[in-house]
Design a protein around this motif. Structure first.
Motif, PDB file in Angstrom:
ATOM      1  N   GLN A 159       0.831  -1.194   0.000  1.00  0.00           N
ATOM      2  CA  GLN A 159       0.000   0.000   0.000  1.00  0.00           C
ATOM      3  C   GLN A 159       0.876   1.258   0.000  1.00  0.00           C
ATOM      4  O   GLN A 159       2.068   1.212   0.302  1.00  0.00           O
ATOM      5  CB  GLN A 159      -0.903   0.017   1.235  1.00  0.00           C
ATOM      6  N   THR A 160       0.275   2.371  -0.326  1.00  0.00           N
ATOM      7  CA  THR A 160       0.952   3.665  -0.265  1.00  0.00           C
ATOM      8  C   THR A 160       0.035   4.655   0.440  1.00  0.00           C
ATOM      9  O   THR A 160      -1.171   4.437   0.551  1.00  0.00           O
ATOM     10  CB  THR A 160       1.291   4.206  -1.663  1.00  0.00           C
ATOM     11  N   VAL A 161       0.628   5.735   0.936  1.00  0.00           N
ATOM     12  CA  VAL A 161      -0.155   6.825   1.513  1.00  0.00           C
ATOM     13  C   VAL A 161       0.253   8.114   0.820  1.00  0.00           C
ATOM     14  O   VAL A 161       1.377   8.244   0.307  1.00  0.00           O
ATOM     15  CB  VAL A 161       0.050   6.952   3.038  1.00  0.00           C
ATOM     16  N   THR A 162      -0.651   9.046   0.786  1.00  0.00           N
ATOM     17  CA  THR A 162      -0.369  10.319   0.114  1.00  0.00           C
ATOM     18  C   THR A 162      -0.141  11.453   1.097  1.00  0.00           C
ATOM     19  O   THR A 162       0.288  12.535   0.709  1.00  0.00           O
ATOM     20  CB  THR A 162      -1.531  10.696  -0.821  1.00  0.00           C
ATOM     21  N   GLU A 163      -0.417  11.211   2.365  1.00  0.00           N
ATOM     22  CA  GLU A 163      -0.159  12.214   3.384  1.00  0.00           C
ATOM     23  C   GLU A 163       0.063  11.549   4.732  1.00  0.00           C
ATOM     24  O   GLU A 163      -0.393  10.434   4.981  1.00  0.00           O
ATOM     25  CB  GLU A 163      -1.307  13.228   3.485  1.00  0.00           C
ATOM     26  N   ILE A 164       0.803  12.260   5.576  1.00  0.00           N
ATOM     27  CA  ILE A 164       1.052  11.800   6.934  1.00  0.00           C
ATOM     28  C   ILE A 164      -0.036  12.365   7.832  1.00  0.00           C
ATOM     29  O   ILE A 164      -0.430  13.531   7.691  1.00  0.00           O
ATOM     30  CB  ILE A 164       2.454  12.256   7.404  1.00  0.00           C
ATOM     31  N   ARG A 165      -0.546  11.560   8.726  1.00  0.00           N
ATOM     32  CA  ARG A 165      -1.585  12.041   9.639  1.00  0.00           C
ATOM     33  C   ARG A 165      -1.113  13.332  10.312  1.00  0.00           C
ATOM     34  O   ARG A 165      -0.039  13.370  10.915  1.00  0.00           O
ATOM     35  CB  ARG A 165      -1.896  10.972  10.683  1.00  0.00           C
ATOM     36  N   PRO A 166      -1.870  14.403  10.213  1.00  0.00           N
ATOM     37  CA  PRO A 166      -1.383  15.721  10.619  1.00  0.00           C
ATOM     38  C   PRO A 166      -1.089  15.878  12.103  1.00  0.00           C
ATOM     39  O   PRO A 166      -0.327  16.760  12.485  1.00  0.00           O
ATOM     40  CB  PRO A 166      -2.502  16.668  10.178  1.00  0.00           C
ATOM     41  N   GLN A 167      -1.654  15.034  12.940  1.00  0.00           N
ATOM     42  CA  GLN A 167      -1.436  15.189  14.378  1.00  0.00           C
ATOM     43  C   GLN A 167      -0.158  14.514  14.859  1.00  0.00           C
ATOM     44  O   GLN A 167       0.255  14.712  16.012  1.00  0.00           O
ATOM     45  CB  GLN A 167      -2.638  14.610  15.149  1.00  0.00           C
ATOM     46  N   VAL A 168       0.493  13.723  14.023  1.00  0.00           N
ATOM     47  CA  VAL A 168       1.639  12.939  14.457  1.00  0.00           C
ATOM     48  C   VAL A 168       2.920  13.762  14.387  1.00  0.00           C
ATOM     49  O   VAL A 168       3.234  14.355  13.345  1.00  0.00           O
ATOM     50  CB  VAL A 168       1.790  11.653  13.615  1.00  0.00           C
ATOM     51  N   ARG A 169       3.666  13.803  15.480  1.00  0.00           N
ATOM     52  CA  ARG A 169       4.953  14.504  15.535  1.00  0.00           C
ATOM     53  C   ARG A 169       6.093  13.562  15.921  1.00  0.00           C
ATOM     54  O   ARG A 169       7.253  13.894  15.723  1.00  0.00           O
ATOM     55  CB  ARG A 169       4.898  15.649  16.551  1.00  0.00           C
ATOM     56  N   GLN A 170       5.747  12.389  16.481  1.00  0.00           N
ATOM     57  CA  GLN A 170       6.747  11.442  16.952  1.00  0.00           C
ATOM     58  C   GLN A 170       7.009  10.380  15.879  1.00  0.00           C
ATOM     59  O   GLN A 170       6.082   9.749  15.373  1.00  0.00           O
ATOM     60  CB  GLN A 170       6.273  10.762  18.243  1.00  0.00           C
ATOM     61  N   TYR A 171       8.284  10.186  15.555  1.00  0.00           N
ATOM     62  CA  TYR A 171       8.689   9.167  14.582  1.00  0.00           C
ATOM     63  C   TYR A 171       8.127   7.802  14.963  1.00  0.00           C
ATOM     64  O   TYR A 171       7.674   7.044  14.105  1.00  0.00           O
ATOM     65  CB  TYR A 171      10.209   9.134  14.531  1.00  0.00           C
ATOM     66  N   GLY A 172       8.164   7.486  16.259  1.00  0.00           N
ATOM     67  CA  GLY A 172       7.698   6.193  16.711  1.00  0.00           C
ATOM     68  C   GLY A 172       6.205   5.975  16.553  1.00  0.00           C
ATOM     69  O   GLY A 172       5.732   4.836  16.682  1.00  0.00           O
ATOM     70  N   GLU A 173       5.465   7.038  16.285  1.00  0.00           N
ATOM     71  CA  GLU A 173       4.023   6.920  16.075  1.00  0.00           C
ATOM     72  C   GLU A 173       3.662   6.865  14.593  1.00  0.00           C
ATOM     73  O   GLU A 173       2.489   6.675  14.248  1.00  0.00           O
ATOM     74  CB  GLU A 173       3.302   8.093  16.737  1.00  0.00           C
ATOM     75  N   LEU A 174       4.656   7.026  13.723  1.00  0.00           N
ATOM     76  CA  LEU A 174       4.416   6.918  12.289  1.00  0.00           C
ATOM     77  C   LEU A 174       4.338   5.455  11.873  1.00  0.00           C
ATOM     78  O   LEU A 174       4.983   4.584  12.472  1.00  0.00           O
ATOM     79  CB  LEU A 174       5.544   7.588  11.508  1.00  0.00           C
ATOM     80  N   THR A 175       3.578   5.165  10.840  1.00  0.00           N
ATOM     81  CA  THR A 175       3.613   3.836  10.234  1.00  0.00           C
ATOM     82  C   THR A 175       4.797   3.775   9.266  1.00  0.00           C
ATOM     83  O   THR A 175       5.381   4.805   8.890  1.00  0.00           O
ATOM     84  CB  THR A 175       2.330   3.556   9.453  1.00  0.00           C
TER      85      THR A 175
END
Length: 263
Positions: A4-20
């Motif tokens: 899969q791909t994503v076109t944007e990062i969830r705007p509320q996320v600031r922590q690398y560890g919370e990114l997929t």
């Protein structure tokens, strides 16, 4: 199976560890800045927590990332630092400087190998600065295309610190650090236990007094300054002063980070 791909990062996320993983790939493609907080686990007198430096570094790093609105992410912190000079007082857990350099260069090198090109290290512990300089030189040799910068916390607040009431000898666990901790979370400060430490040069033994000269530089363990390992009088600290100090630090780091993002 197609990934899969994503076109944007969830705007509320600031922590690398919370990114997929998918969001991390997008962050690389967007040339995002990664911010690494480093601190220490060491004595901070009788009223501040031993993780004071890590708490302040994490707070500042998160505030900077928030200001940069999705262009920067805070990677998991390194919460042990180079603290042998605090080892004679309770609570200190220190890394060997070579181990610290290895950890920083391993983390930064792997991130660079994966495609990230900008890393800013924010250290709440001044004792990490020399080792971070070594790490920077190592990375210049192994990853010359990586922009690797590092910065202290308190030392950036020149204007706010200049108007802060301080004793002649001031610094570790003193007026500035205590004010910052009161501003971040006053529940973490055991205010009734705050006590002054070394406050005047004339009160120091000769070797300790000589170590306060910035250049040439020498060092002593902090129990040679005072019984509680404090430099200054934290009883005069205020949350208002802490807000001013932290505000100046964050503003300067945001300005520098914007320059890094233009590279």
């Amino acid at each position: 199976m197609t990934r899969q791909t994503v076109t944007e990062i969830r705007p509320q996320v600031r922590q690398y560890g919370e990114l997929t993983s998918l969001e991390i790939e997008l962050a690389k493609q967007s040339d995002s800045l990664l911010i690494l907080p480093v601190g220490a686990c060491e004595q901070h007198g009788d009223g501040l927590p031993v993780s004071t430096d890590s708490i302040r570094a994490e707070h500042v790093a998160t505030a900077v990332a928030e200001e940069l609105a999705g262009r920067a992410f805070v990677i998991p912190s390194i919460d042990y630092g180079v603290s042998p000079h605090h080892g004679n007082l309770p609570g200190t857990i220190t890394l060997d400087p070579r181990t610290f350099v290895d950890i920083v260069t391993t983390v930064a090198g792997q991130l660079s190998d994966s495609g990230f090109t900008r890393i800013l290290v924010i250290t709440g512990h001044g004792g990490n600065m020399a080792a971070l300089g070594v790490a920077q030189q190592v990375l210049l040799g192994t990853h010359p295309n990586l922009t690797f910068a590092y910065s202290p916390v308190s030392a950036l607040a020149t204007e706010a610190t200049a108007i802060l009431p301080r004793t002649e000898v001031s610094g570790h666990s003193g007026e500035s650090e205590t004010s910052q901790m009161l501003a971040i979370d006053d529940r973490l400060v055991d205010s009734p236990r705050l006590t002054a430490g070394a406050t005047a040069l004339d009160d120091l033994l000769p070797r300790a007094r000589l170590s306060r000269t910035k250049s040439p530089a020498s060092a002593v363990t902090f129990d040679q300054y005072s019984e509680n390992g404090v430099l200054g009088d934290p009883r005069t600290a205020t949350a208002t002063a802490g807000d001013d100090i932290l505000g100046e630090i964050v503003a300067k780091l945001v300005a520098y980070s914007r320059e890094m993002l233009r590279l």
